[in-house]
Design an enzyme around this catalytic site. Structure first.
Site, PDB file in Angstrom:
ATOM      1  N   ARG A  34       1.901  -7.792  11.818  1.00  0.00           N
ATOM      2  CA  ARG A  34       1.337  -6.595  12.475  1.00  0.00           C
ATOM      3  C   ARG A  34       1.375  -6.711  14.000  1.00  0.00           C
ATOM      4  O   ARG A  34       0.463  -6.230  14.679  1.00  0.00           O
ATOM      5  CB  ARG A  34      -0.115  -6.329  12.037  1.00  0.00           C
ATOM      6  CG  ARG A  34      -0.269  -5.829  10.626  1.00  0.00           C
ATOM      7  CD  ARG A  34       0.206  -4.400  10.490  1.00  0.00           C
ATOM      8  NE  ARG A  34       0.374  -4.067   9.083  1.00  0.00           N
ATOM      9  CZ  ARG A  34      -0.589  -3.597   8.309  1.00  0.00           C
ATOM     10  NH1 ARG A  34      -1.767  -3.342   8.798  1.00  0.00           N
ATOM     11  NH2 ARG A  34      -0.351  -3.346   7.038  1.00  0.00           N
ATOM     12  N   ARG A  38      -1.863  -1.010  16.261  1.00  0.00           N
ATOM     13  CA  ARG A  38      -2.844  -0.249  17.049  1.00  0.00           C
ATOM     14  C   ARG A  38      -3.586  -1.063  18.106  1.00  0.00           C
ATOM     15  O   ARG A  38      -4.281  -0.501  18.930  1.00  0.00           O
ATOM     16  CB  ARG A  38      -3.856   0.413  16.108  1.00  0.00           C
ATOM     17  CG  ARG A  38      -3.246   1.549  15.299  1.00  0.00           C
ATOM     18  CD  ARG A  38      -4.088   1.867  14.098  1.00  0.00           C
ATOM     19  NE  ARG A  38      -4.057   0.735  13.185  1.00  0.00           N
ATOM     20  CZ  ARG A  38      -4.790   0.638  12.082  1.00  0.00           C
ATOM     21  NH1 ARG A  38      -5.627   1.591  11.764  1.00  0.00           N
ATOM     22  NH2 ARG A  38      -4.690  -0.414  11.305  1.00  0.00           N
ATOM     23  N   ARG A  47       1.509   6.681  18.446  1.00  0.00           N
ATOM     24  CA  ARG A  47       0.877   7.039  17.164  1.00  0.00           C
ATOM     25  C   ARG A  47       0.118   8.367  17.261  1.00  0.00           C
ATOM     26  O   ARG A  47       0.053   9.122  16.283  1.00  0.00           O
ATOM     27  CB  ARG A  47      -0.065   5.892  16.764  1.00  0.00           C
ATOM     28  CG  ARG A  47      -0.850   6.077  15.489  1.00  0.00           C
ATOM     29  CD  ARG A  47      -0.008   5.907  14.255  1.00  0.00           C
ATOM     30  NE  ARG A  47      -0.827   6.014  13.046  1.00  0.00           N
ATOM     31  CZ  ARG A  47      -1.098   7.157  12.433  1.00  0.00           C
ATOM     32  NH1 ARG A  47      -0.620   8.302  12.878  1.00  0.00           N
ATOM     33  NH2 ARG A  47      -1.861   7.173  11.348  1.00  0.00           N
ATOM     34  N   ASP A  83       6.722   0.329   6.408  1.00  0.00           N
ATOM     35  CA  ASP A  83       5.601  -0.064   5.557  1.00  0.00           C
ATOM     36  C   ASP A  83       6.120  -0.426   4.179  1.00  0.00           C
ATOM     37  O   ASP A  83       7.161   0.088   3.753  1.00  0.00           O
ATOM     38  CB  ASP A  83       4.572   1.071   5.438  1.00  0.00           C
ATOM     39  CG  ASP A  83       3.219   0.525   5.004  1.00  0.00           C
ATOM     40  OD1 ASP A  83       2.438   0.123   5.871  1.00  0.00           O
ATOM     41  OD2 ASP A  83       2.964   0.444   3.782  1.00  0.00           O
ATOM     42  N   TYR A 161      -0.865  -0.909  -5.798  1.00  0.00           N
ATOM     43  CA  TYR A 161      -1.096   0.329  -5.026  1.00  0.00           C
ATOM     44  C   TYR A 161      -0.786   1.573  -5.837  1.00  0.00           C
ATOM     45  O   TYR A 161      -1.482   2.587  -5.751  1.00  0.00           O
ATOM     46  CB  TYR A 161      -0.238   0.344  -3.753  1.00  0.00           C
ATOM     47  CG  TYR A 161      -0.906  -0.341  -2.594  1.00  0.00           C
ATOM     48  CD1 TYR A 161      -2.049   0.211  -2.003  1.00  0.00           C
ATOM     49  CD2 TYR A 161      -0.428  -1.538  -2.089  1.00  0.00           C
ATOM     50  CE1 TYR A 161      -2.677  -0.419  -0.946  1.00  0.00           C
ATOM     51  CE2 TYR A 161      -1.050  -2.177  -1.034  1.00  0.00           C
ATOM     52  CZ  TYR A 161      -2.174  -1.620  -0.469  1.00  0.00           C
ATOM     53  OH  TYR A 161      -2.799  -2.254   0.567  1.00  0.00           O
TER      54      TYR A 161
HETATM   55  O1  CP3 Z   1       4.335  -5.161  12.971  1.00  0.00           O
HETATM   56  C1  CP3 Z   1       4.520  -5.279  11.740  1.00  0.00           C
HETATM   57  O2  CP3 Z   1       3.995  -6.159  11.043  1.00  0.00           O
HETATM   58  C2  CP3 Z   1       5.552  -4.370  11.085  1.00  0.00           C
HETATM   59  C3  CP3 Z   1       5.069  -3.237  10.411  1.00  0.00           C
HETATM   60  C4  CP3 Z   1       4.260  -3.310   9.132  1.00  0.00           C
HETATM   61  C5  CP3 Z   1       3.301  -2.315   8.819  1.00  0.00           C
HETATM   62  N1  CP3 Z   1       2.891  -2.526   7.543  1.00  0.00           N
HETATM   63  C6  CP3 Z   1       2.897  -1.225   9.707  1.00  0.00           C
HETATM   64  C7  CP3 Z   1       1.575  -0.608   9.509  1.00  0.00           C
HETATM   65  C8  CP3 Z   1       4.330  -4.190   8.048  1.00  0.00           C
HETATM   66  C9  CP3 Z   1       5.137  -5.473   7.886  1.00  0.00           C
HETATM   67  C10 CP3 Z   1       3.477  -3.662   7.035  1.00  0.00           C
HETATM   68  C11 CP3 Z   1       3.337  -4.278   5.706  1.00  0.00           C
HETATM   69  C12 CP3 Z   1       2.257  -3.835   4.822  1.00  0.00           C
HETATM   70  N2  CP3 Z   1       1.781  -2.563   4.630  1.00  0.00           N
HETATM   71  C13 CP3 Z   1       1.575  -4.686   3.923  1.00  0.00           C
HETATM   72  C14 CP3 Z   1       1.861  -6.160   3.729  1.00  0.00           C
HETATM   73  C15 CP3 Z   1       1.187  -6.976   4.761  1.00  0.00           C
HETATM   74  C16 CP3 Z   1      -0.301  -7.079   4.547  1.00  0.00           C
HETATM   75  O3  CP3 Z   1      -1.024  -6.513   5.384  1.00  0.00           O
HETATM   76  O4  CP3 Z   1      -0.699  -7.726   3.571  1.00  0.00           O
HETATM   77  C17 CP3 Z   1       0.620  -3.911   3.237  1.00  0.00           C
HETATM   78  C18 CP3 Z   1      -0.366  -4.393   2.194  1.00  0.00           C
HETATM   79  C19 CP3 Z   1       0.768  -2.570   3.689  1.00  0.00           C
HETATM   80  C20 CP3 Z   1       0.037  -1.374   3.241  1.00  0.00           C
HETATM   81  C21 CP3 Z   1      -0.762  -0.822   4.339  1.00  0.00           C
HETATM   82  N3  CP3 Z   1      -0.239  -0.118   5.401  1.00  0.00           N
HETATM   83  C22 CP3 Z   1      -2.172  -0.904   4.507  1.00  0.00           C
HETATM   84  C23 CP3 Z   1      -3.133  -1.610   3.570  1.00  0.00           C
HETATM   85  C24 CP3 Z   1      -2.465  -0.242   5.684  1.00  0.00           C
HETATM   86  C25 CP3 Z   1      -3.840   0.042   6.213  1.00  0.00           C
HETATM   87  C26 CP3 Z   1      -4.410  -1.110   6.932  1.00  0.00           C
HETATM   88  C27 CP3 Z   1      -4.326  -0.848   8.391  1.00  0.00           C
HETATM   89  O5  CP3 Z   1      -3.960  -1.782   9.129  1.00  0.00           O
HETATM   90  O6  CP3 Z   1      -4.673   0.269   8.801  1.00  0.00           O
HETATM   91  C28 CP3 Z   1      -1.246   0.212   6.255  1.00  0.00           C
HETATM   92  C29 CP3 Z   1      -1.086   0.929   7.524  1.00  0.00           C
HETATM   93  C30 CP3 Z   1      -0.190   0.361   8.559  1.00  0.00           C
HETATM   94  N4  CP3 Z   1       1.004  -0.240   8.325  1.00  0.00           N
HETATM   95  C31 CP3 Z   1      -0.415   0.437   9.961  1.00  0.00           C
HETATM   96  C32 CP3 Z   1       0.685  -0.180  10.567  1.00  0.00           C
HETATM   97  C33 CP3 Z   1       0.943  -0.328  12.044  1.00  0.00           C
HETATM   98  C34 CP3 Z   1      -1.602   1.096  10.649  1.00  0.00           C
HETATM   99  C35 CP3 Z   1      -1.665   2.540  10.259  1.00  0.00           C
HETATM  100  C36 CP3 Z   1      -1.813   3.512  11.371  1.00  0.00           C
HETATM  101  O7  CP3 Z   1      -1.246   3.362  12.459  1.00  0.00           O
HETATM  102  O8  CP3 Z   1      -2.494   4.497  11.093  1.00  0.00           O
END
Ligand code: CP3
Length: 360
Positions: A34, A38, A47, A83, A161
């Site tokens: 990540r 944000r 965003r 994602d 999911y």
């Molecule tokens: O920088 C990076 O790591 C690359 C981008 C990336 C995102 N999601 C962007 C993202 C990666 C590699 C992921 C993988 C992902 N997504 C996983 C596996 C890694 C982990 O966290 O275990 C999972 C389970 C998801 C599903 C997911 N997406 C969740 C549970 C969430 C909500 C949690 C949160 O941080 O808000 C997301 C949203 C998400 N994916 C965001 C980002 C930047 C934030 C959402 C937003 O900007 O509104």
């Protein structure tokens, strides 16, 4: 294919790929899960203009936010902004990203009869072309500053999911399938696996230089369920991606498996063809080495919340971590993703400490 590869700018920093293959490095490579997110004001600015999945589907925007952390910190890898949930979307399920809540599926799978709603896994690649375009564009814009990581969710994590429809503390609906509908569970896992293999091969063709498979919900399985419902699919993904990449005459690229909360699975995962095993922060690095074995690279595992400490404390936590993992066959990272309220200067301290404490 060889011509296509040579069209990309030459790689100027190959520490990540060298460490993944077990070659010696001048400094331990470092990146953060990540790292595009944000906690960066420049990410929040982008965003604010787009819906989350619109960002994923617009290659110029995905590329822009992928590069943001590299413009700030001397990171040794970029990870494509996307994602894991784009795969269930491509299989025909609706997914929304709700601010403050995370991902939501308005119509999750409620029983085995719902499997008929899913598209043919052969058709997912056409729907995920936007990811491939983002990867190719980003390889060019990176200009060889660092390798580009592609990724996907592991089948059990995606299945969870699709059934829960959102995050869950217990995953009891998804686990109910494993106990009550084992045959349908295997059918669903197979569909996701078929789609994922094609998707990862597509990422390699597009220019990804390392692939990471996120088994983010390993902790809910325990050793027996993991053995039956996760391990065989993780194995198939690595074997078939590597075989198909070789058959296409593309260069073999390293693969990472990250079983979050899956300490019980480390020994078994060390026997698969993944070059790198990701370790979460709950596992002692020395124990992780013993379990995974000497011929794999480990990645991890600072508690992400350690970034809330002041930079002097971060430095000493990193020193301890690097001493325990050692400088060979090691990629420094956090034990899970960064949080939105983290201070970017503390990530800078983390990256600097890794390079300082691992310089030969
Ligand atoms: O920088 C990076 O790591 C690359 C981008 C990336 C995102 N999601 C962007 C993202 C990666 C590699 C992921 C993988 C992902 N997504 C996983 C596996 C890694 C982990 O966290 O275990 C999972 C389970 C998801 C599903 C997911 N997406 C969740 C549970 C969430 C909500 C949690 C949160 O941080 O808000 C997301 C949203 C998400 N994916 C965001 C980002 C930047 C934030 C959402 C937003 O900007 O509104």
């Amino acid at each position: 294919m060889a011509e296509k590869k040579s069209e990309f700018p030459a790689l100027k920093n190959d520490r990540l790929l060298r460490a993944a293959r077990g070659e010696s490095v001048d400094k331990v490579p470092v990146w953060a899960m990540r790292q595009a997110g944000r906690y960066l004001p420049e990410f929040r600015e982008v965003r604010a203009q787009y819906d989350f999945f619109t960002m994923c589907r617009t290659p110029e925007v995905a590329c822009q936010v992928t590069l943001q952390p590299l413009d700030r910190f001397p990171l040794d890898a970029a990870i494509i902004f996307s994602d894991i949930l784009v795969v269930p979307q491509a299989l025909g399920m609706e997914v929304q990203m709700k601010p403050g809540e995370g991902p939501v599926f308005p119509s999750p799978l409620s029983g085995p009869e719902d499997l008929d709603r899913l598209c043919n896994p052969k058709d997912v690649c056409a729907k995920l072309q936007y990811v491939f375009d983002a990867i190719t564009l980003t390889r060019h814009k990176l200009d060889g500053r660092a390798p580009l990581i592609g990724f996907c969710g592991a089948p059990w994590t995606i299945m969870a999911y699709m059934i829960e429809g959102k995050g869950s503390k217990t995953m009891s609906n998804a686990k109910c399938w494993l106990y009550r509908h084992p045959e349908a569970s295997h059918r669903l896992l197979k569909t996701i696996t078929d789609a994922t293999i094609a998707y990862l091969v597509g990422q390699v063709k597009a220019g990804a230089q390392l692939l990471q498979v996120f088994e983010s919900h390993a902790e809910h399985l325990g050793p027996n369920l993991f053995q039956e419902f996760s391990l065989p699919y993780l194995k198939r993904i690595c074997d078939e991606v590597k075989d198909q990449v070789a058959a296409l005459d593309l260069q073999d690229i390293p693969m990472t498996v990250f079983p979050k909360g899956g300490h019980f699975a480390l020994r078994e995962l060390g026997r698969l063809r993944y070059e790198v095993v990701g370790i979460d922060w709950t596992v002692d690095p020395i124990l992780a080495r013993q379990l995974v074995g000497p011929n794999k690279t480990l990645q991890g595992n600072l508690d992400p919340c350690a970034l809330y400490a002041d930079p002097i404390q971060i430095d000493s936590s990193v020193k301890d971590m690097v001493e325990k993992f050692g400088c060979e066959r090691y990629i420094a990272n956090l034990g899970h993703g960064m949080y939105p309220d983290m201070d970017p200067r503390h990530l800078a301290a983390f990256v600097e400490a890794v390079h300082t404490h691992s310089t030969k």
